[in-house]
Design a protein around this motif. Structure first.
Motif, PDB file in Angstrom:
ATOM      1  N   GLY A   1       0.830  -1.205   0.000  1.00 41.23           N
ATOM      2  CA  GLY A   1       0.000   0.000   0.000  1.00 41.23           C
ATOM      3  C   GLY A   1       0.862   1.252   0.000  1.00 41.23           C
ATOM      4  O   GLY A   1       0.617   2.195  -0.773  1.00 41.23           O
ATOM      5  N   CYS A   2       1.883   1.270   0.849  1.00 44.12           N
ATOM      6  CA  CYS A   2       2.777   2.449   0.910  1.00 44.12           C
ATOM      7  C   CYS A   2       3.521   2.607  -0.414  1.00 44.12           C
ATOM      8  O   CYS A   2       3.616   3.715  -0.958  1.00 44.12           O
ATOM      9  CB  CYS A   2       3.768   2.304   2.059  1.00 44.12           C
ATOM     10  N   ARG A   3       4.049   1.502  -0.923  1.00 46.04           N
ATOM     11  CA  ARG A   3       4.837   1.584  -2.169  1.00 46.04           C
ATOM     12  C   ARG A   3       3.981   2.080  -3.329  1.00 46.04           C
ATOM     13  O   ARG A   3       4.432   2.865  -4.147  1.00 46.04           O
ATOM     14  CB  ARG A   3       5.459   0.223  -2.499  1.00 46.04           C
ATOM     15  N   ALA A   4       2.735   1.607  -3.374  1.00 46.49           N
ATOM     16  CA  ALA A   4       1.845   2.026  -4.470  1.00 46.49           C
ATOM     17  C   ALA A   4       1.609   3.528  -4.416  1.00 46.49           C
ATOM     18  O   ALA A   4       1.267   4.139  -5.423  1.00 46.49           O
ATOM     19  CB  ALA A   4       0.513   1.279  -4.368  1.00 46.49           C
ATOM     20  N   ARG A   5       1.799   4.107  -3.242  1.00 40.83           N
ATOM     21  CA  ARG A   5       1.571   5.554  -3.106  1.00 40.83           C
ATOM     22  C   ARG A   5       2.898   6.328  -3.033  1.00 40.83           C
ATOM     23  O   ARG A   5       2.954   7.464  -2.565  1.00 40.83           O
ATOM     24  CB  ARG A   5       0.703   5.799  -1.871  1.00 40.83           C
ATOM     25  N   GLY A   6       3.976   5.704  -3.488  1.00 47.89           N
ATOM     26  CA  GLY A   6       5.260   6.404  -3.635  1.00 47.89           C
ATOM     27  C   GLY A   6       6.114   6.432  -2.383  1.00 47.89           C
ATOM     28  O   GLY A   6       7.191   7.030  -2.370  1.00 47.89           O
ATOM     29  N   VAL A   7       5.631   5.777  -1.290  1.00 47.70           N
ATOM     30  CA  VAL A   7       6.452   5.741  -0.064  1.00 47.70           C
ATOM     31  C   VAL A   7       7.140   4.373  -0.043  1.00 47.70           C
ATOM     32  O   VAL A   7       6.550   3.363   0.362  1.00 47.70           O
ATOM     33  CB  VAL A   7       5.585   5.982   1.197  1.00 47.70           C
ATOM     34  N   PHE A   8       8.367   4.373  -0.511  1.00 48.13           N
ATOM     35  CA  PHE A   8       9.062   3.099  -0.697  1.00 48.13           C
ATOM     36  C   PHE A   8       9.693   2.678   0.620  1.00 48.13           C
ATOM     37  O   PHE A   8      10.758   3.152   1.013  1.00 48.13           O
ATOM     38  CB  PHE A   8      10.110   3.216  -1.805  1.00 48.13           C
ATOM     39  N   LEU A   9       8.993   1.765   1.327  1.00 46.83           N
ATOM     40  CA  LEU A   9       9.524   1.231   2.586  1.00 46.83           C
ATOM     41  C   LEU A   9      10.209  -0.085   2.299  1.00 46.83           C
ATOM     42  O   LEU A   9       9.783  -0.845   1.433  1.00 46.83           O
ATOM     43  CB  LEU A   9       8.383   0.973   3.576  1.00 46.83           C
ATOM     44  N   LYS A  10      11.276  -0.332   3.063  1.00 45.84           N
ATOM     45  CA  LYS A  10      11.912  -1.643   2.982  1.00 45.84           C
ATOM     46  C   LYS A  10      11.619  -2.397   4.271  1.00 45.84           C
ATOM     47  O   LYS A  10      11.291  -1.793   5.275  1.00 45.84           O
ATOM     48  CB  LYS A  10      13.413  -1.474   2.765  1.00 45.84           C
ATOM     49  N   TRP A  11      11.741  -3.710   4.209  1.00 47.79           N
ATOM     50  CA  TRP A  11      11.335  -4.532   5.346  1.00 47.79           C
ATOM     51  C   TRP A  11      12.433  -5.562   5.628  1.00 47.79           C
ATOM     52  O   TRP A  11      12.792  -6.339   4.744  1.00 47.79           O
ATOM     53  CB  TRP A  11      10.017  -5.227   4.997  1.00 47.79           C
ATOM     54  N   PHE A  12      12.921  -5.549   6.849  1.00 48.48           N
ATOM     55  CA  PHE A  12      13.984  -6.492   7.215  1.00 48.48           C
ATOM     56  C   PHE A  12      13.455  -7.885   7.534  1.00 48.48           C
ATOM     57  O   PHE A  12      14.229  -8.801   7.770  1.00 48.48           O
ATOM     58  CB  PHE A  12      14.810  -5.937   8.382  1.00 48.48           C
ATOM     59  N   GLY A  13      12.113  -8.005   7.558  1.00 48.34           N
ATOM     60  CA  GLY A  13      11.542  -9.310   7.876  1.00 48.34           C
ATOM     61  C   GLY A  13      11.158 -10.114   6.639  1.00 48.34           C
ATOM     62  O   GLY A  13      10.560 -11.186   6.758  1.00 48.34           O
ATOM     63  N   ALA A  14      11.480  -9.609   5.449  1.00 49.39           N
ATOM     64  CA  ALA A  14      11.055 -10.296   4.224  1.00 49.39           C
ATOM     65  C   ALA A  14      11.681 -11.699   4.137  1.00 49.39           C
ATOM     66  O   ALA A  14      12.810 -11.912   4.608  1.00 49.39           O
ATOM     67  CB  ALA A  14      11.433  -9.473   3.006  1.00 49.39           C
ATOM     68  N   GLU A  15      10.940 -12.589   3.500  1.00 47.09           N
ATOM     69  CA  GLU A  15      11.422 -13.976   3.385  1.00 47.09           C
ATOM     70  C   GLU A  15      12.743 -14.055   2.618  1.00 47.09           C
ATOM     71  O   GLU A  15      13.683 -14.709   3.038  1.00 47.09           O
ATOM     72  CB  GLU A  15      10.347 -14.779   2.661  1.00 47.09           C
TER      73      GLU A  15
END
Ligand SMILES: Cc1ncc(COP(=O)(O)O)c(C=O)c1O
Length: 400
Positions: free
Chosen positions: A324-338
């Motif tokens: 949702g954030c990325r689709a709105r231009g807020v590119f968050l990264k996540w350290f918990g990704a598989e």
């Protein structure tokens, strides 16, 4: 009214100033792109950058190389790390840190981090005693600085040598002292996403004359090490010059020419970054369901990114929140990704390690940790729009 989409590139690197462009053009016209030359003397941009950076940090020596990863590798070698040795490192960092240890033929031992994203000193003591490791490669990851007074006291008691990874802390201090000046050596990056954007490059600072001479020789100085300015005496080189392999990891003079004018902008850049980080921290910290790490008073950080936890989300909702954030231009990264993604990874992704596992507390912390770049060009007014998008998308992800 809040925007439906942020019209900004959060991945934009710091702008290269006109002075740096002019310096690069002049160098290109002359052709002196390699830092050494039989008739060049000691005034290459690389030698001058090293001298200026050493002076700025109050260090005796500075060695320019092609990346911070190379600086860390050379610092480990110069500290006496041998193939098969075990080297401690914090579990919240990026892949060039275990990579530098592997490059030295050594084996990383991963130490837990706290909720505030710094190395856990109790686990450090435990792991040091259990592993017998004599070296710590400490990453001030994403600009989070541990209590360096306690850390250095502990490492002295344990007889452990410390190398600091300052890729995210150029210009930052703990209790008034620059990072990179606590351990035996500090390693900085000049890569585009760092505080000084030269595309590529690394700087190693140290007061240890043997480490400095070995790093200069191993970086690929041939017998032209006399063309360095922030270097030890020729007697020190005499001890090492025939015993040190050349790994050809030199800093290009072109990168140094682009970096030098930016060093002079560091204080102004720090002011802008601190302002944007403070605004974002206040806004994001006020959103229910978001937690920011505590920053101690002694820490003077220069944050080119911000980290926050969204502890209430399970992985499925987390993915929804990020999308949702990325689709709105807020590119968050996540350290918990598989899987490792972009620049982001965690110990369990480094499967070349003998024990490729994120330690349990760190795993739990990374599972809900988000990371967002703060471009230097971020207008102050955009901080409110970012926080509004994050709040709305978090709420949407929490809905059943
Ligand atoms: C925490 C950390 N340490 C070290 C490095 C290595 O820097 P370089 O890309 O200059 O090798 C990076 C690069 O992104 C980093 O994020």
């Amino acid at each position: 009214m809040q925007p439906s989409r942020l019209a900004l590139d959060l991945g934009a690197p710091p702008e290269v100033p006109e002075e740096a462009i002019a310096a690069a053009a002049a160098l290109l016209r002359g052709g002196w792109l390699h830092r050494y030359g039989e008739t060049l003397g000691d005034s290459s941009d690389a030698a001058l950058l090293e001298e200026e950076f050493a002076a700025a940090l109050g260090a005796r020596y500075c060695v320019g190389v092609n990346s911070c990863g190379s600086a860390m590798f050379l610092a480990l070698l110069g500290s006496g790390v041998r193939p098969g040795d075990r080297v401690l490192m914090n579990g919240f960092t990026l892949s060039p840190v275990p990579g530098a240890i592997a490059h030295a033929g050594a084996e990383p031992v991963i130490v837990e981090v706290t909720q505030d994203l710094v190395i856990d000193l109790d686990d450090l003591a435990r792991q040091a005693r259990a592993s017998g490791a004599r070296h710590l490669l400490l990453s001030h990851m994403r600009g989070h600085i541990a209590d360096m007074d306690r850390l250095m006291t502990l490492c002295d008691e344990l007889g452990m040598s410390v190398i600091e990874d300052c890729a995210h802390t150029m210009g930052a201090r703990w209790a008034g002292r620059p990072t990179g000046r606590f351990g035996r050596a500090g390693c900085f990056s000049l890569q585009s996403y760092k505080h000084v954007n030269a595309g590529e490059g690394g700087l190693l600072v140290t007061d240890d004359e043997d480490l400095a001479a070995r790093a200069i020789l191993a970086s690929g100085s041939y017998m032209l090490y006399g063309q360095h300015r922030a270097r030890p005496s020729k007697e020190v080189f005499a001890r090492w010059k025939d015993l040190t392999p050349n790994f050809s990891l030199r800093l290009s003079s072109l990168a140094a020419a682009v970096a030098r004018p930016q060093l002079r902008l560091l204080a102004e850049r720090a002011r802008v970054w601190s302002d944007r980080h403070a605004r974002l921290a206040a806004l994001l910290g006020a959103i229910p369901g978001i937690r920011l790490p505590h920053r101690p008073q002694q820490e003077e950080h220069v944050q080119s990114s911000i980290q926050f936890a969204a502890p209430g989300l399970d992985p499925e909702r987390f993915r929804r929140f990020l999308a949702g954030c990325r689709a709105r231009g807020v590119f968050l990264k996540w350290f918990g990704a598989e899987a490792a993604e972009g620049y982001t990874s965690a110990p369990r992704h480094w499967r070349y390690l003998r024990d490729a596992r994120t330690p349990p507390h760190t795993e739990a912390i990374l599972a809900t940790l988000c990371d967002m770049r703060i471009p230097l060009s971020l207008p102050a007014e955009a901080c409110g729009s970012i926080a509004a998008i994050v709040a709305e998308e978090l709420e949407a992800a929490q809905r059943p």
